[in-house]
Design a protein around this motif. Structure first.
Motif, PDB file in Angstrom:
ATOM      1  N   VAL A   1       0.828  -1.205   0.000  1.00 15.43           N
ATOM      2  CA  VAL A   1       0.000   0.000   0.000  1.00 15.43           C
ATOM      3  C   VAL A   1       0.868   1.264   0.000  1.00 15.43           C
ATOM      4  CG1 VAL A   1      -2.056  -1.058   0.996  1.00 15.43           C
ATOM      5  CG2 VAL A   1      -0.305  -0.142   2.517  1.00 15.43           C
ATOM      6  N   CYS A   2       2.050   1.186   0.584  1.00 17.55           N
ATOM      7  CA  CYS A   2       2.968   2.326   0.512  1.00 17.55           C
ATOM      8  C   CYS A   2       3.418   2.550  -0.932  1.00 17.55           C
ATOM      9  CB  CYS A   2       4.171   2.108   1.423  1.00 17.55           C
ATOM     10  SG  CYS A   2       3.820   2.337   3.190  1.00 17.55           S
ATOM     11  N   ASP A   3       3.709   1.470  -1.638  1.00 16.50           N
ATOM     12  CA  ASP A   3       4.073   1.591  -3.050  1.00 16.50           C
ATOM     13  C   ASP A   3       2.904   2.150  -3.858  1.00 16.50           C
ATOM     14  OD1 ASP A   3       6.595   0.649  -2.553  1.00 16.50           O
ATOM     15  OD2 ASP A   3       6.200  -1.398  -3.255  1.00 16.50           O
ATOM     16  N   ALA A   4       1.688   1.749  -3.508  1.00 17.77           N
ATOM     17  CA  ALA A   4       0.503   2.273  -4.199  1.00 17.77           C
ATOM     18  C   ALA A   4       0.368   3.775  -3.961  1.00 17.77           C
ATOM     19  CB  ALA A   4      -0.747   1.544  -3.729  1.00 17.77           C
ATOM     20  N   ALA A   5       0.652   4.223  -2.753  1.00 18.32           N
ATOM     21  CA  ALA A   5       0.560   5.651  -2.443  1.00 18.32           C
ATOM     22  C   ALA A   5       1.555   6.459  -3.256  1.00 18.32           C
ATOM     23  CB  ALA A   5       0.785   5.875  -0.950  1.00 18.32           C
ATOM     24  N   ARG A   6       2.669   5.856  -3.602  1.00 20.84           N
ATOM     25  CA  ARG A   6       3.672   6.574  -4.393  1.00 20.84           C
ATOM     26  C   ARG A   6       3.155   6.914  -5.792  1.00 20.84           C
ATOM     27  NH1 ARG A   6       6.973   3.215  -1.137  1.00 20.84           N
ATOM     28  NH2 ARG A   6       8.615   4.403  -0.076  1.00 20.84           N
ATOM     29  N   LEU A   7       2.128   6.211  -6.254  1.00 20.89           N
ATOM     30  CA  LEU A   7       1.527   6.556  -7.538  1.00 20.89           C
ATOM     31  C   LEU A   7       0.909   7.952  -7.482  1.00 20.89           C
ATOM     32  CD1 LEU A   7      -0.269   3.194  -8.441  1.00 20.89           C
ATOM     33  CD2 LEU A   7       1.935   4.028  -9.275  1.00 20.89           C
ATOM     34  N   VAL A   8       0.365   8.320  -6.331  1.00 25.87           N
ATOM     35  CA  VAL A   8      -0.202   9.655  -6.171  1.00 25.87           C
ATOM     36  C   VAL A   8       0.909  10.697  -6.218  1.00 25.87           C
ATOM     37  CG1 VAL A   8      -1.667  11.130  -4.737  1.00 25.87           C
ATOM     38  CG2 VAL A   8      -2.052   8.658  -4.759  1.00 25.87           C
ATOM     39  N   LEU A   9       2.011  10.402  -5.536  1.00 27.34           N
ATOM     40  CA  LEU A   9       3.157  11.305  -5.584  1.00 27.34           C
ATOM     41  C   LEU A   9       3.625  11.502  -7.019  1.00 27.34           C
ATOM     42  CD1 LEU A   9       5.588  12.865  -4.409  1.00 27.34           C
ATOM     43  CD2 LEU A   9       6.750  10.660  -4.234  1.00 27.34           C
ATOM     44  N   ARG A  10       3.703  10.413  -7.767  1.00 29.43           N
ATOM     45  CA  ARG A  10       4.170  10.496  -9.145  1.00 29.43           C
ATOM     46  C   ARG A  10       3.267  11.406  -9.969  1.00 29.43           C
ATOM     47  NH1 ARG A  10       4.358   4.850 -11.815  1.00 29.43           N
ATOM     48  NH2 ARG A  10       5.674   4.540  -9.978  1.00 29.43           N
ATOM     49  N   MET A  11       1.959  11.311  -9.714  1.00 33.27           N
ATOM     50  CA  MET A  11       1.006  12.156 -10.438  1.00 33.27           C
ATOM     51  C   MET A  11       1.285  13.635 -10.174  1.00 33.27           C
ATOM     52  SD  MET A  11      -3.065  12.522  -9.741  1.00 33.27           S
ATOM     53  CE  MET A  11      -2.688  13.406  -8.214  1.00 33.27           C
ATOM     54  N   TYR A  12       1.512  13.988  -8.905  1.00 33.47           N
ATOM     55  CA  TYR A  12       1.795  15.380  -8.560  1.00 33.47           C
ATOM     56  C   TYR A  12       3.142  15.826  -9.131  1.00 33.47           C
ATOM     57  CZ  TYR A  12      -2.066  16.102  -5.263  1.00 33.47           C
ATOM     58  OH  TYR A  12      -3.300  16.273  -4.701  1.00 33.47           O
TER      59      TYR A  12
ATOM     60  N   SER B   1       0.764  21.456  -9.916  1.00 28.80           N
ATOM     61  CA  SER B   1       0.461  20.936  -8.583  1.00 28.80           C
ATOM     62  C   SER B   1       0.580  22.028  -7.524  1.00 28.80           C
ATOM     63  CB  SER B   1       1.397  19.772  -8.245  1.00 28.80           C
ATOM     64  OG  SER B   1       1.192  18.694  -9.130  1.00 28.80           O
ATOM     65  N   VAL B   2       1.612  22.858  -7.625  1.00 25.83           N
ATOM     66  CA  VAL B   2       1.783  23.953  -6.666  1.00 25.83           C
ATOM     67  C   VAL B   2       0.678  24.985  -6.846  1.00 25.83           C
ATOM     68  CG1 VAL B   2       3.276  25.882  -6.026  1.00 25.83           C
ATOM     69  CG2 VAL B   2       4.266  23.620  -6.427  1.00 25.83           C
ATOM     70  N   GLN B   3       0.341  25.263  -8.082  1.00 23.64           N
ATOM     71  CA  GLN B   3      -0.737  26.222  -8.362  1.00 23.64           C
ATOM     72  C   GLN B   3      -2.062  25.726  -7.775  1.00 23.64           C
ATOM     73  OE1 GLN B   3      -1.790  26.725 -12.568  1.00 23.64           O
ATOM     74  NE2 GLN B   3      -1.654  28.947 -12.307  1.00 23.64           N
ATOM     75  N   ARG B   4      -2.336  24.461  -7.945  1.00 25.77           N
ATOM     76  CA  ARG B   4      -3.572  23.899  -7.403  1.00 25.77           C
ATOM     77  C   ARG B   4      -3.555  23.927  -5.873  1.00 25.77           C
ATOM     78  NH1 ARG B   4      -5.262  18.107  -9.415  1.00 25.77           N
ATOM     79  NH2 ARG B   4      -3.182  17.577  -8.649  1.00 25.77           N
ATOM     80  N   TYR B   5      -2.420  23.637  -5.287  1.00 26.90           N
ATOM     81  CA  TYR B   5      -2.303  23.670  -3.831  1.00 26.90           C
ATOM     82  C   TYR B   5      -2.626  25.056  -3.293  1.00 26.90           C
ATOM     83  CZ  TYR B   5       0.089  23.756   0.708  1.00 26.90           C
ATOM     84  OH  TYR B   5       0.401  23.924   2.043  1.00 26.90           O
ATOM     85  N   ARG B   6      -2.101  26.074  -3.931  1.00 26.74           N
ATOM     86  CA  ARG B   6      -2.367  27.439  -3.473  1.00 26.74           C
ATOM     87  C   ARG B   6      -3.834  27.802  -3.635  1.00 26.74           C
ATOM     88  NH1 ARG B   6       2.829  30.234  -6.520  1.00 26.74           N
ATOM     89  NH2 ARG B   6       4.444  29.538  -5.047  1.00 26.74           N
TER      90      ARG B   6
END
Length: 247
Positions: free
Chosen positions: A89-100, A107-112
């Motif tokens: 599941v940790c490896d699966a979570a890294r897919l989200v990181l890769r997307m960002y 990603s920074v623009q959306r965060y703001r």
């Protein structure tokens, strides 16, 4: 011999054009002041085209999460059944990181933007909940034989999401300048150390017991269990049995 004229630049896919138009207007006018009609006018398409891709204005802010959630679900469904569950599941979570990390500027623009608009923060929470449910559903299957399987699955899934998001926000606050893989990897490593195969389960009162040495591979191996003084004996025995894979 006549020279051929240069081909016109290819237009971006309509979906990408809508996202680009939306964020340009969000920056210039503000999210609340921008309408769907404004977005489609700038993108040069009709309203029907917008709603073919996005059910609402909120969805255009998070255009990549549906695909990422599908990728995560497929990754978990087709993963090695022998892989340690928490690592999976940790490896699966890294897919989200890769997307960002694929588009740090966006990603920074959306965060703001999300920080400024309460409605978008609520929407984002609903997206995060769906990721957490996907992880928990997978873990429930892997922990089906344990008496505490459902509880463990939910707790581990929540911990993975919390660790990942904590590190992801640190990366976003740095405007994408820090090493995203290292930051998120450190956070997820913390979860693996706490809940992975080598980690002991909870002791009485909710405080974790610390186990050093791991499962014994030889008769002379030494296993040291650190537990609360008031932990019942059955719990201590359970932790030792778990360390040796007998639980």
């Amino acid at each position: 011999m006549s020279s051929s004229s240069a081909a016109p630049p290819a237009k971006p896919p309509m979906r990408d054009a809508l996202v680009a138009a939306a964020f340009r207007l969000f920056v210039e006018r503000g999210y609340e002041q921008t309408t769907v009609d404004d977005i489609v006018a700038l993108a040069g398409v009709g309203r029907r085209s917008f709603f073919r891709y996005f059910p609402s204005k909120e969805d255009v802010v998070f255009p990549d999460h549906e695909g990422c959630l599908a990728d995560m679900t497929a990754f978990l469904a087709t993963g090695d059944p022998e892989c340690e569950p928490v690592r999976q599941v940790c490896d699966a979570a890294r897919l989200v990181l890769r997307m960002y990390a694929e588009n740090p500027t966006f990603s920074v623009q959306r965060y703001r933007l999300t920080k400024q608009v309460p409605g978008l923060r609520a929407y984002e929470l609903s997206v995060v909940w769906r990721y957490e449910r996907a992880l928990a559903d997978y873990l429930r299957g892997r922990y089906a034989g344990r008496p505490d399987g459902t509880l463990r699955a939910d707790v581990v899934a929540a911990a993975v999401v919390a660790a990942h998001n904590n590190a992801l926000r640190s990366w976003l606050r740095s405007d994408g300048r820090v090493d995203a893989d290292e930051t998120v990897g450190h956070a997820l490593g913390y979860v693996q150390a706490a809940f992975g195969t080598q980690a002991a389960g909870p002791a009485a009162g909710g405080a974790p017991a610390a186990l050093f040495g791991g499962p014994a591979e030889h008769p002379d191996d030494v296993v040291v269990l650190v537990s609360r003084r008031d932990a019942p004996l059955w719990r201590v025995v359970q932790e030792i049995e778990s360390a040796f894979g007998r639980a």
